[in-house]
Design a protein around this motif. Structure first.
Motif, mmCIF file in Angstrom:
data_model
loop_
_atom_site.group_PDB
_atom_site.id
_atom_site.type_symbol
_atom_site.label_atom_id
_atom_site.label_comp_id
_atom_site.label_asym_id
_atom_site.label_seq_id
_atom_site.Cartn_x
_atom_site.Cartn_y
_atom_site.Cartn_z
ATOM 1 N N GLN A 2 50.645 33.117 31.663
ATOM 2 C CA GLN A 2 50.145 32.159 30.681
ATOM 3 C C GLN A 2 50.141 30.748 31.270
ATOM 4 O OE1 GLN A 2 52.272 32.259 27.017
ATOM 5 N NE2 GLN A 2 50.555 31.468 25.853
ATOM 6 N N THR A 3 51.155 30.394 32.027
ATOM 7 C CA THR A 3 51.204 29.074 32.670
ATOM 8 C C THR A 3 50.102 28.953 33.707
ATOM 9 O OG1 THR A 3 53.600 29.019 32.353
ATOM 10 C CG2 THR A 3 52.674 27.477 33.942
ATOM 11 N N THR A 4 49.879 30.012 34.470
ATOM 12 C CA THR A 4 48.811 30.009 35.470
ATOM 13 C C THR A 4 47.447 29.826 34.804
ATOM 14 O OG1 THR A 4 50.119 31.504 36.838
ATOM 15 C CG2 THR A 4 47.783 31.308 37.370
ATOM 16 N N ILE A 65 39.127 29.361 26.164
ATOM 17 C CA ILE A 65 39.810 30.078 27.245
ATOM 18 C C ILE A 65 40.389 31.383 26.696
ATOM 19 C CG2 ILE A 65 42.050 28.995 26.938
ATOM 20 C CD1 ILE A 65 42.267 28.885 30.005
ATOM 21 N N PRO A 66 40.288 32.467 27.439
ATOM 22 C CA PRO A 66 40.840 33.736 26.954
ATOM 23 C C PRO A 66 42.355 33.631 26.773
ATOM 24 C CG PRO A 66 39.474 34.083 28.891
ATOM 25 C CD PRO A 66 39.611 32.600 28.714
ATOM 26 N N THR A 67 42.837 34.096 25.649
ATOM 27 C CA THR A 67 44.273 34.034 25.388
ATOM 28 C C THR A 67 44.952 35.371 25.611
ATOM 29 O OG1 THR A 67 43.840 34.448 23.049
ATOM 30 C CG2 THR A 67 44.078 32.153 23.734
ATOM 31 N N GLU A 71 43.758 40.281 30.506
ATOM 32 C CA GLU A 71 42.602 40.024 31.366
ATOM 33 C C GLU A 71 43.064 39.663 32.775
ATOM 34 O OE1 GLU A 71 39.181 37.922 30.078
ATOM 35 O OE2 GLU A 71 39.883 37.921 28.000
ATOM 36 N N PRO A 72 42.345 40.123 33.780
ATOM 37 C CA PRO A 72 42.686 39.751 35.162
ATOM 38 C C PRO A 72 42.467 38.248 35.388
ATOM 39 C CG PRO A 72 41.137 41.599 35.102
ATOM 40 C CD PRO A 72 41.268 41.079 33.712
ATOM 41 N N ASP A 75 38.859 37.122 35.958
ATOM 42 C CA ASP A 75 38.032 36.982 34.752
ATOM 43 C C ASP A 75 38.350 35.687 34.011
ATOM 44 O OD1 ASP A 75 36.678 39.310 35.209
ATOM 45 O OD2 ASP A 75 37.881 40.525 33.826
ATOM 46 N N ILE A 76 39.614 35.352 33.937
ATOM 47 C CA ILE A 76 40.011 34.099 33.283
ATOM 48 C C ILE A 76 39.430 32.912 34.044
ATOM 49 C CG2 ILE A 76 41.990 32.614 32.767
ATOM 50 C CD1 ILE A 76 43.554 35.229 32.182
ATOM 51 N N THR A 77 39.507 32.959 35.357
ATOM 52 C CA THR A 77 38.953 31.874 36.181
ATOM 53 C C THR A 77 37.450 31.763 35.978
ATOM 54 O OG1 THR A 77 40.706 32.243 37.802
ATOM 55 C CG2 THR A 77 38.802 30.967 38.529
#
Length: 120
Positions: A2-4, A65-67, A71-72, A75-77
């Motif tokens: 989550q921090t990342t 942003i996906p919460t 998710e990998p 994908d978040i990036t």
């Protein structure tokens, strides 16, 4: 994780906005000095446009942003990059439109020409 995700969500929009601002600053400054009359006035609008583009990239990322932690990271990036670019594009388009409105009345009217180069 989550921090990342949060750090990616802050870092990418800031980096994109800063790169865009540095790219546009020289030409925007010369145009704004001409329109505003002084360098101080132009600098004010340059800083406003920088903040607008920064917030334009950050707000959509923080909103969409996906919460999900499932998710990998890739994908978040991708989501963060997409929303950063969308927000930055909208902000730059809005700034460009505002400058365009000020520039076009000052431009001299051009005569329409037909194939010969002579005014119609």
């Amino acid at each position: 994780m989550q921090t990342t995700t949060f750090l990616i969500g802050l870092t990418l929009p800031i980096a994109i906005s800063t790169a865009m601002a540095m790219y546009l600053r020289p030409i925007l400054k010369s145009v704004l000095i001409e329109l505003c009359g002084t360098e101080d006035r132009a600098e004010f609008w340059i800083r406003c446009s920088f903040l607008l583009s920064m917030l334009g990239g950050l707000i959509p990322v923080l909103a969409f942003i996906p919460t999900s932690m499932n998710e990998p990271l890739l994908d978040i990036t991708r989501h963060v990059l997409m929303w950063s670019l969308v927000g930055a594009f909208v902000a730059v388009a809005w700034i460009s439109r505002a400058v365009w409105k000020c520039v076009t009345p000052a431009a001299a009217p051009r005569a329409e020409t037909w194939g010969t180069g002579e005014p119609a």
